[in-house]
Design an enzyme around this catalytic site. Structure first.
Site, PDB file in Angstrom:
ATOM      1  N   ASN A   9       0.868  -1.185   0.000  1.00  0.00           N
ATOM      2  CA  ASN A   9       0.000   0.000   0.000  1.00  0.00           C
ATOM      3  C   ASN A   9       0.900   1.228   0.000  1.00  0.00           C
ATOM      4  O   ASN A   9       1.461   1.587   1.019  1.00  0.00           O
ATOM      5  CB  ASN A   9      -0.898  -0.032   1.250  1.00  0.00           C
ATOM      6  CG  ASN A   9      -1.766   1.212   1.366  1.00  0.00           C
ATOM      7  OD1 ASN A   9      -1.865   2.009   0.428  1.00  0.00           O
ATOM      8  ND2 ASN A   9      -2.406   1.384   2.516  1.00  0.00           N
ATOM      9  N   LYS A  11       0.084   4.242  -0.351  1.00  0.00           N
ATOM     10  CA  LYS A  11      -0.570   5.445   0.194  1.00  0.00           C
ATOM     11  C   LYS A  11      -0.319   6.625  -0.758  1.00  0.00           C
ATOM     12  O   LYS A  11      -0.351   6.427  -1.969  1.00  0.00           O
ATOM     13  CB  LYS A  11      -0.096   5.693   1.625  1.00  0.00           C
ATOM     14  CG  LYS A  11      -0.280   4.436   2.491  1.00  0.00           C
ATOM     15  CD  LYS A  11      -0.106   4.656   3.947  1.00  0.00           C
ATOM     16  CE  LYS A  11      -0.296   3.338   4.675  1.00  0.00           C
ATOM     17  NZ  LYS A  11      -0.176   3.448   6.118  1.00  0.00           N
ATOM     18  N   HIS A  94      -9.660   0.944   5.173  1.00  0.00           N
ATOM     19  CA  HIS A  94      -8.349   1.207   5.770  1.00  0.00           C
ATOM     20  C   HIS A  94      -8.499   2.186   6.935  1.00  0.00           C
ATOM     21  O   HIS A  94      -9.323   3.097   6.882  1.00  0.00           O
ATOM     22  CB  HIS A  94      -7.389   1.762   4.714  1.00  0.00           C
ATOM     23  CG  HIS A  94      -5.982   1.813   5.196  1.00  0.00           C
ATOM     24  ND1 HIS A  94      -5.514   2.838   5.988  1.00  0.00           N
ATOM     25  CD2 HIS A  94      -4.946   0.937   5.065  1.00  0.00           C
ATOM     26  CE1 HIS A  94      -4.247   2.590   6.292  1.00  0.00           C
ATOM     27  NE2 HIS A  94      -3.885   1.446   5.751  1.00  0.00           N
ATOM     28  N   GLU A  96      -6.855   4.638   7.818  1.00  0.00           N
ATOM     29  CA  GLU A  96      -6.678   6.061   7.486  1.00  0.00           C
ATOM     30  C   GLU A  96      -7.934   6.636   6.835  1.00  0.00           C
ATOM     31  O   GLU A  96      -8.203   7.835   6.944  1.00  0.00           O
ATOM     32  CB  GLU A  96      -5.425   6.239   6.606  1.00  0.00           C
ATOM     33  CG  GLU A  96      -4.158   6.137   7.456  1.00  0.00           C
ATOM     34  CD  GLU A  96      -2.925   5.630   6.731  1.00  0.00           C
ATOM     35  OE1 GLU A  96      -2.919   5.594   5.491  1.00  0.00           O
ATOM     36  OE2 GLU A  96      -1.964   5.257   7.430  1.00  0.00           O
ATOM     37  N   GLU A 164      -5.373  -5.284  10.830  1.00  0.00           N
ATOM     38  CA  GLU A 164      -4.381  -4.234  11.072  1.00  0.00           C
ATOM     39  C   GLU A 164      -4.747  -3.488  12.346  1.00  0.00           C
ATOM     40  O   GLU A 164      -5.572  -2.550  12.304  1.00  0.00           O
ATOM     41  CB  GLU A 164      -4.388  -3.217   9.924  1.00  0.00           C
ATOM     42  CG  GLU A 164      -3.990  -3.758   8.594  1.00  0.00           C
ATOM     43  CD  GLU A 164      -3.447  -2.644   7.686  1.00  0.00           C
ATOM     44  OE1 GLU A 164      -2.276  -2.714   7.343  1.00  0.00           O
ATOM     45  OE2 GLU A 164      -4.195  -1.712   7.372  1.00  0.00           O
ATOM     46  N   GLY A 170       1.427   2.676  10.617  1.00  0.00           N
ATOM     47  CA  GLY A 170       1.985   3.981  10.261  1.00  0.00           C
ATOM     48  C   GLY A 170       3.157   4.425  11.115  1.00  0.00           C
ATOM     49  O   GLY A 170       3.584   3.744  12.037  1.00  0.00           O
ATOM     50  N   SER A 212       3.154  -1.916  10.479  1.00  0.00           N
ATOM     51  CA  SER A 212       4.595  -1.874  10.765  1.00  0.00           C
ATOM     52  C   SER A 212       5.342  -3.166  10.427  1.00  0.00           C
ATOM     53  O   SER A 212       6.250  -3.556  11.146  1.00  0.00           O
ATOM     54  CB  SER A 212       4.837  -1.507  12.236  1.00  0.00           C
ATOM     55  OG  SER A 212       4.368  -0.213  12.514  1.00  0.00           O
TER      56      SER A 212
HETATM   57  P1  PGA Z   1       2.645   0.499   7.711  1.00  0.00           P
HETATM   58  O1  PGA Z   1       1.205   0.657   7.054  1.00  0.00           O
HETATM   59  O2  PGA Z   1       3.222  -0.773   7.201  1.00  0.00           O
HETATM   60  O3  PGA Z   1       3.413   1.706   7.263  1.00  0.00           O
HETATM   61  O4  PGA Z   1       2.435   0.473   9.202  1.00  0.00           O
HETATM   62  C1  PGA Z   1       0.367  -0.443   6.910  1.00  0.00           C
HETATM   63  C2  PGA Z   1      -0.954  -0.007   6.347  1.00  0.00           C
HETATM   64  O5  PGA Z   1      -1.382   1.118   6.594  1.00  0.00           O
HETATM   65  O6  PGA Z   1      -1.613  -0.770   5.638  1.00  0.00           O
END
Ligand code: PGA
Length: 252
Positions: A9, A11, A94, A96, A164, A170, A212
């Site tokens: 992803n 983003k 997601h 976010e 997640e 993030g 992460s």
């Molecule tokens: P990250 O993001 O690996 O940077 O923690 C994962 C995600 O948002 O799907």
């Protein structure tokens, strides 16, 4: 054995098409050799046309898609449009997007619309806080029940659940989940899925981990955590690291 699914992803990254192309090419080169992994790259929507075409094992995905097919919805992109631009997958729910106000009901509407257009859905669920009393499990159950409401069992084959935990996602993540905890939660999610859709459909939905993930902890989630795959944010922007993860999974 079913193929593992590794989702990148991106983003809102990278800033330029040149960087995006470079990153994509490196991942594509590796993905072409893989037999046990399905790689899904979810770039910013605007880059999809650059990558659409024959990518072999490497699939394209969207990071979100609106539930209406077309109309006066400024700034939105529909599942139908993504499909035409070469996406086969879409990430929905997601954290976010949820943080920006997306409700469970909207997630459900988006899932239905995406499935109707023939996209495969990666549904993200995860608690904001973990509590030792297990209240968060009830929360996960609620997200699954509402997210999958009124979705025919036969359609579950086009759904992947990405667990997640929000606190692990993030740059500002407080911690990473452990493979042991993931496995525990995976079994809980499996049980809920079987409750919703029966054993035939419920037992086959892939359940992947995200939050992460990096080259230090990726194998733990797959081996000890028995994850059916990984959803990777930041580390999917590092071609060497992402490719490293792909090799690790291929060579299990
Ligand atoms: P990250 O993001 O690996 O940077 O923690 C994962 C995600 O948002 O799907």
């Amino acid at each position: 054995m079913a193929k593992k699914i590794i989702v990148g992803n991106w983003k809102m990254n990278p800033t330029t098409p040149r960087e995006a192309k470079e990153l994509f090419q490196k991942i594509k080169r590796k993905s072409a050799k893989l037999k046990k992994v399905t790689t899904v790259i979810c770039p910013p929507a605007i880059y999809l046309p650059i990558f659409a075409g024959k990518n072999g094992n490497l699939k394209l995905g969207a990071q979100d898609a609106y539930f209406e097919r077309q109309g006066a919805f400024t700034g939105r992109i529909s599942s139908a449009m993504y499909k035409y631009m070469g996406a086969q997958y879409v990430i929905l729910g997601h954290s976010e997007m949820r943080r920006a106000g997306e409700t469970e009901r909207v997630v459900n509407q988006k899932i239905k619309a995406a499935l109707k257009e023939g996209l495969k859905v990666i549904l993200c669920i995860g608690e904001n806080e973990r509590d030792s009393g297990g209240v968060y499990l009830k929360f996960l159950q609620g997200q699954l029940k509402t997210g999958l409401a009124k979705i025919p069992r036969a359609n579950l084959k086009n759904i992947t659940i990405a667990y997640e935990p929000v606190w692990a996602v993030g740059k500002k993540a407080k911690a990473v989940d452990t493979p042991e905890d993931f496995l525990h939660n995976k079994l809980f999610i499996r049980k809920v899925l079987v409750g919703i859709a029966g054993p035939k459909a419920g037992l086959t939905v892939p359940i992947i981990y995200g939050g992460s993930v990096n080259i230090e902890n990726d194998d733990g989630f797959i081996k000890k955590g028995e994850a059916d795959g990984l959803l990777i944010g930041r580390e999917s922007l590092n071609a060497d690291h992402f490719v490293n993860t792909l090799s690790m999974v291929e060579n299990l």
